[in-house]
Design a protein around this motif. Structure first.
Motif, PDB file in Angstrom:
ATOM      1  N   ALA A 114       0.842  -1.202   0.000  1.00 45.94           N
ATOM      2  CA  ALA A 114       0.000   0.000   0.000  1.00 45.94           C
ATOM      3  C   ALA A 114       0.872   1.246   0.000  1.00 45.94           C
ATOM      4  N   LEU A 115       1.969   1.196   0.762  1.00 43.95           N
ATOM      5  CA  LEU A 115       2.879   2.346   0.826  1.00 43.95           C
ATOM      6  C   LEU A 115       3.390   2.698  -0.563  1.00 43.95           C
ATOM      7  N   GLY A 116       3.835   1.671  -1.304  1.00 47.02           N
ATOM      8  CA  GLY A 116       4.361   1.915  -2.645  1.00 47.02           C
ATOM      9  C   GLY A 116       3.335   2.567  -3.536  1.00 47.02           C
ATOM     10  N   ASP A 117       2.108   1.995  -3.551  1.00 42.92           N
ATOM     11  CA  ASP A 117       1.052   2.545  -4.400  1.00 42.92           C
ATOM     12  C   ASP A 117       0.756   3.992  -4.020  1.00 42.92           C
ATOM     13  N   ASP A 118       0.652   4.222  -2.700  1.00 43.06           N
ATOM     14  CA  ASP A 118       0.293   5.562  -2.237  1.00 43.06           C
ATOM     15  C   ASP A 118       1.350   6.598  -2.614  1.00 43.06           C
ATOM     16  N   VAL A 119       2.637   6.200  -2.523  1.00 43.67           N
ATOM     17  CA  VAL A 119       3.701   7.162  -2.819  1.00 43.67           C
ATOM     18  C   VAL A 119       3.674   7.546  -4.298  1.00 43.67           C
ATOM     19  N   VAL A 120       3.468   6.559  -5.172  1.00 35.73           N
ATOM     20  CA  VAL A 120       3.392   6.854  -6.604  1.00 35.73           C
ATOM     21  C   VAL A 120       2.262   7.853  -6.875  1.00 35.73           C
ATOM     22  N   ALA A 121       1.078   7.566  -6.292  1.00 37.28           N
ATOM     23  CA  ALA A 121      -0.054   8.462  -6.496  1.00 37.28           C
ATOM     24  C   ALA A 121       0.260   9.855  -5.959  1.00 37.28           C
ATOM     25  N   ALA A 122       0.925   9.905  -4.799  1.00 37.43           N
ATOM     26  CA  ALA A 122       1.212  11.190  -4.169  1.00 37.43           C
ATOM     27  C   ALA A 122       2.119  12.044  -5.043  1.00 37.43           C
ATOM     28  N   VAL A 123       3.104  11.412  -5.691  1.00 38.42           N
ATOM     29  CA  VAL A 123       4.020  12.185  -6.541  1.00 38.42           C
ATOM     30  C   VAL A 123       3.246  12.825  -7.691  1.00 38.42           C
ATOM     31  N   ILE A 124       2.372  12.041  -8.303  1.00 39.39           N
ATOM     32  CA  ILE A 124       1.611  12.569  -9.439  1.00 39.39           C
ATOM     33  C   ILE A 124       0.677  13.687  -8.981  1.00 39.39           C
ATOM     34  N   VAL A 125       0.002  13.473  -7.844  1.00 39.90           N
ATOM     35  CA  VAL A 125      -0.918  14.495  -7.339  1.00 39.90           C
ATOM     36  C   VAL A 125      -0.145  15.774  -6.978  1.00 39.90           C
ATOM     37  N   THR A 126       1.047  15.614  -6.413  1.00 40.64           N
ATOM     38  CA  THR A 126       1.838  16.795  -6.051  1.00 40.64           C
ATOM     39  C   THR A 126       2.137  17.641  -7.293  1.00 40.64           C
ATOM     40  N   ILE A 127       2.556  16.973  -8.351  1.00 39.91           N
ATOM     41  CA  ILE A 127       2.883  17.693  -9.588  1.00 39.91           C
ATOM     42  C   ILE A 127       1.661  18.437 -10.110  1.00 39.91           C
ATOM     43  N   MET A 128       0.490  17.823  -9.958  1.00 40.83           N
ATOM     44  CA  MET A 128      -0.739  18.454 -10.427  1.00 40.83           C
ATOM     45  C   MET A 128      -1.169  19.598  -9.506  1.00 40.83           C
ATOM     46  N   LEU A 129      -0.946  19.408  -8.198  1.00 41.97           N
ATOM     47  CA  LEU A 129      -1.446  20.376  -7.216  1.00 41.97           C
ATOM     48  C   LEU A 129      -0.672  21.689  -7.217  1.00 41.97           C
ATOM     49  N   ILE A 130       0.626  21.661  -7.564  1.00 42.15           N
ATOM     50  CA  ILE A 130       1.406  22.904  -7.456  1.00 42.15           C
ATOM     51  C   ILE A 130       0.795  24.022  -8.301  1.00 42.15           C
ATOM     52  N   PRO A 131       0.641  23.820  -9.626  1.00 44.75           N
ATOM     53  CA  PRO A 131       0.037  24.930 -10.379  1.00 44.75           C
ATOM     54  C   PRO A 131      -1.399  25.218  -9.968  1.00 44.75           C
ATOM     55  N   GLN A 132      -2.175  24.175  -9.637  1.00 45.53           N
ATOM     56  CA  GLN A 132      -3.567  24.398  -9.232  1.00 45.53           C
ATOM     57  C   GLN A 132      -3.652  25.264  -7.985  1.00 45.53           C
ATOM     58  N   SER A 133      -2.798  24.965  -7.006  1.00 47.42           N
ATOM     59  CA  SER A 133      -2.847  25.716  -5.757  1.00 47.42           C
ATOM     60  C   SER A 133      -2.542  27.185  -6.000  1.00 47.42           C
ATOM     61  N   LEU A 134      -1.528  27.439  -6.812  1.00 42.73           N
ATOM     62  CA  LEU A 134      -1.164  28.826  -7.118  1.00 42.73           C
ATOM     63  C   LEU A 134      -2.314  29.518  -7.851  1.00 42.73           C
ATOM     64  N   ALA A 135      -2.899  28.797  -8.816  1.00 43.98           N
ATOM     65  CA  ALA A 135      -3.932  29.404  -9.655  1.00 43.98           C
ATOM     66  C   ALA A 135      -5.181  29.720  -8.841  1.00 43.98           C
TER      67      ALA A 135
END
Lengths: 596, 596
Positions: A38-59
């Motif tokens: 579960a840790l492995g799956d969650d970390v992969v998802a978290a990296v992708i979400v982080t990349i998506m969240l940075i511009p969204q949060s600023l915008a």
């Protein structure tokens, strides 16, 4: 696969059974079985979400009229809080478009954009919204979300999307324009267009074009090149990061800041500050209404995303606990310099598709965002605001779905009216008036619809003990007896109609001596309806007509027996309609018979 | 007797059948058959009502904070207007206590009592209230009155009565005190008591004592002296006239005005002036909310009186036309220097008991009042305000009925909550907050109550084609099939609960492959519920579970067929539950079957 489903199911059952305080910490259930897989799956998802969240949060911070770092702050601690208290495995919380616009509307009335008071009010709004959500969760008031009907929510989201897109066009074109409703926004924009800033517009239009292409054109290419549909979708959704990176680089290389292109500028580097909500009673009073609207809208949006994703894995979310999760997230936002947050649609789907297994994925994404605020903020100096505006426009236009108008028109005029009024009021008077008008109108429509309970005058199907509507069946009626079947529960909105119906029928037929109300489908009689029955009984007695009841359900009878209505009722309560007719149709039965 | 009942009935039928504009003029129906006998009865009733209305009109104007003549003006033209447009034979319109208090509350915020602006605002309030009532009548929006549940109205009237009585005590004691809620009124009164004006208090307390005695003590004496109960009641209700006459005489003889007793003073002599409502947009905006509340409260009070009286003679009133009648009466009030009016309980009963046969009695009473404003106003100079205050107190205390609290408590906690909140909010925050809180709470309670539609998992009664609740009957279920009977119409407030219920049941039993929703009692599916069904279908498909419907009613099916829901539905629509189970329970039926 089946084993995993069973285990998930078992966990959910256990969570539901946990009485006491453990119920409020879903993390204790899923956390116990947390393993390396579960840790492995969650970390992969978290990296992708982080990349998506940075511009969204600023915008979205830009949309809310707040400094960009507040968007980042709102994407760190709230995610951790939701991971502890939330019940959805895939929901990704943070700033979202509609709530950001509602935030801007609420605090724009109170303080000047860019002032310290403006940011303070946003933090307080998150705190109040968090408290309200928590209180609703603890008091099990999740049903309040039902006030927002589907068509009203669709209309509201669509109209908000249009308003948001219109409000961001000024950043794309580099002009100063404004307004509180669509006509104002558009006229101010059109009159400002001659002052268009070419470099800004070039960046804004190029970004928007690129982002639209990523959505529509890139995915088929990726699919053709052999990427799976989920992976293609994820890559397509990280498009804004490329737009941000490229335009930032261009702005730095060409020194566009000196050329007059609005850049994000310096963003404080480091972890979120500790903030406390202000205790200004006037401010609390002014923000109470908006906080309530933001809480309910955010909750409805979030729960519908969470339910959709949970269903795909036969998981179950607990709406009242979701209120607590979102409440905790908003309080976390308010103590760490953020602003109101909720579960976002696009990012939750990415999180789910990227394989997130537990809410821990959210906590890992929070860690990613925290790293970004520590290390990446200096790079954001050269990020053009036009790029962020383009990101917002492309994101919100996907929310715009005017087909709800056509769909509701063909299904029901009443639902169409609710949608049309919500859209019109939102576009013309803003988000708060819009959503309120939608709620009030849908409640009124419902009350109107139920204000006429379905009733039927019935007669006996010859040779049987069955009684049916005299308008639809060949039935026998007994002279002097009116048998009226009531097909719905009686409550304040329809009680007076029943009174009218009975008087109308009785005043048309002077020969009527008995009225029998047949109640096989009456599940509930509230006090208004009880008083209507009392009034009917009293007024029929004035007309020398006797009132009887038949086929009253057990729980309704229990409740009536707690009152003195049955003592005063001029007639009897019969177990069946047939029994009533047999008794009353006898000669000489015009007299009041003793109650059973 | 029977003949008369038939004729009355025939007239009502004719009125109902009249299409077009004649429907709006009930006077055309009863006026055609008007004869000498009816004239005699109406005139007698009008004389008695006039005697009763003079002190009431003066007193309620005092309560509204308006000059006494405005009370008289509000009792002339409005009665004529109602006689033309109203459908009740016995309703007597004019100023009433609760509406007078609401008027004082609404315009007290805008202007100083006694100023010209205050009177102007009252006239405009009558005009706006009249327009709203007319509009509601023409648009057939009488159902809006259903928003006020019986218990909320009872609580509101009781609390208003207490507030009114408390607000008038200062006139009885001759002190200056004030306040916007009960605690304020009482503390201000207590702290002002040392300044009590002895002569005023003597008149006030003596009048109040006399009036209470007239109510409680005189009637038995009159009955013993051989008067009929109706006549005794009428004499008892004209008590205020004696109090007015005697105290006026005393005040004149003893020159109490010079002794500091507040008198009515000079009242303009003559017929009402012609007034026009002002066209000040800010004032209209400020009065819109209060005008709406006053309209609805006045309408509800009036219609319930009219229905009670009509029922006693098997007559029928038309609620939507009553809106027009009351609307016309209020507009008449506004053009003749009056203030908001509605049908009053006490005076309508007197009118009825005195033998009024048609609305013409109201027009004759108007003539009586007109004569009074021409000839009697000079006599009112010496009338002590304390007498009027005593009249008000005795009248409103008969409205106070706290037993509604006990009654609702024993019947239903939800109704009790609505009553208690209405009473508390009215006493503590005034009439507008009170009635609004009651309405909002009763709507929320209703939505909460209906937010959980009654559903039951059903199974087959062995050896039959009947399906019953598995919790209550010994029934057979088929493995892999979940049969859920829905017992109520589905709409936005309960649609999400159905979603939750289905997901909950399915996520608990991984072996489920088919869900059959059995809909024999579903009369309506609104668009929210349709979208919930679509979501259920989609999410069940994600879980590899097929959704079916059974026993869908004709009109519901017609509506569903206008959408593409049935095309997308994974399963079938079965005519009966038995058919569904027979088909699905076959081996190999786990596959999606083609839609019928």
């Amino acid at each position: 696969m089946k084993g995993r489903a069973r285990r998930t199911h078992g966990m959910a059952m256990q969570a539901a059974k946990n009485g006491g305080w453990r119920r409020y910490f879903p993390v204790l259930d899923w956390g116990r079985d947390y393993d390396r897989e579960a840790l492995g799956d969650d970390v992969v998802a978290a990296v992708i979400v982080t990349i998506m969240l940075i511009p969204q949060s600023l915008a979205y911070a830009l949309l809310a009229g707040l400094p960009p770092e507040m968007g980042l702050y709102a994407s760190i601690l709230p995610l951790v809080a939701y991971a502890v208290f939330g019940t959805s495995r895939a929901l990704a919380v943070g700033p979202v478009a509609v709530v950001s616009l509602m935030t801007a509307t609420a605090i724009g009335r109170i303080a000047e954009q860019g002032s310290a008071d403006y940011a303070t009010a946003a933090i307080l709004l998150a705190f109040m919204s968090g408290l309200l959500l928590l209180a609703m969760g603890l008091l099990r008031l999740g049903f309040l979300a039902n006030l927002l009907s589907h068509p009203v929510v669709s209309g509201f989201i669509t109209a908000s999307g249009i308003l948001i897109a219109a409000s961001q066009l000024r950043h794309v074109f580099g002009v100063s324009a404004g307004g509180h409703n669509l006509p104002e926004l558009l006229t101010s924009l059109v009159s400002a267009l001659p002052d268009l800033h070419p470099a800004t517009a070039a960046i804004g239009i190029a970004s928007a074009g690129f982002l639209f292409w990523v959505r529509k054109g890139l995915k088929p290419i990726l699919l053709r090149s052999g990427l799976g549909p989920r992976a293609a979708d994820i890559v397509a959704k990280t498009g804004p990061v490329f737009a941000v990176a490229v335009t930032t680089l261009v702005a730095w290389l060409l020194d566009l800041g000196s050329a007059g292109v609005a850049l994000v500028g310096s963003v404080p580097q480091g972890l979120p500050p500790l903030t406390t909500p202000v205790l200004d009673p006037d401010l609390w009073l002014a923000l109470a209404g908006p906080a309530a609207l933001i809480s309910i809208v955010g909750f409805v949006e979030s729960v519908s995303v969470a339910q959709t994703l949970a269903a795909r894995k036969r998981q179950h979310i607990v709406p009242d606990q979701e209120l607590i999760g979102l409440g905790a997230a908003n309080i976390a936002a308010s103590v760490s310099g953020g602003y109101p947050v909720t579960g976002g649609f696009a990012r939750s789907v990415v999180n789910f598709d990227a394989g997130a297994r537990t809410p821990a994925a959210g906590a890992f994404a929070a860690a990613g965002l925290a790293l970004a605020t520590v290390f990446l903020t200096p790079l954001l100096f050269y990020l053009p605001q036009a790029t962020l505006a383009a990101t917002i426009i492309v994101a919100v236009l996907s929310l715009v779905d005017l087909s709800v108008l056509r769909k509701s028109w063909s299904y029901s005029r009443a639902d169409f009216a609710a949608v049309a009024v919500t859209i019109a009021a939102t576009l013309l008077s803003g988000v708060e008036v819009g959503i309120s008008a939608g709620v009030v109108l849908s409640v009124l429509i419902h009350l109107y619809r139920t204000s006429r309970p379905h009733t039927a005058v019935v007669g006996r199907v010859p040779g049987t003990e069955h009684y049916r509507n005299i308008c639809r069946h060949a039935v026998e009626t007994s002279p002097g007896i009116l048998s009226l079947r009531v097909d719905e529960s009686l409550y304040f909105a329809n009680a007076r109609f029943l009174e009218d119906r009975v008087y109308d029928l009785v005043s048309r037929s002077p020969e009527i001596r008995h009225v029998v109300l047949m109640c096989p489908a009456v599940n509930h009689i509230d006090m208004s309806a009880l008083e209507s029955l009392e009034a009917i009984n009293r007024r029929l007695a004035d007309m020398e007509v006797t009132l009887h009841l038949s086929e009253v359900k057990g729980p309704v009878m229990d409740r009536l027996e707690r009152t003195d209505f049955l003592d005063h009722m001029s007639g009897e309560v019969f177990l069946s309609q047939h029994q009533a007719i047999s008794r009353l149709a006898k000669p000489g039965s015009g007299q009041t018979a003793p109650a059973q």
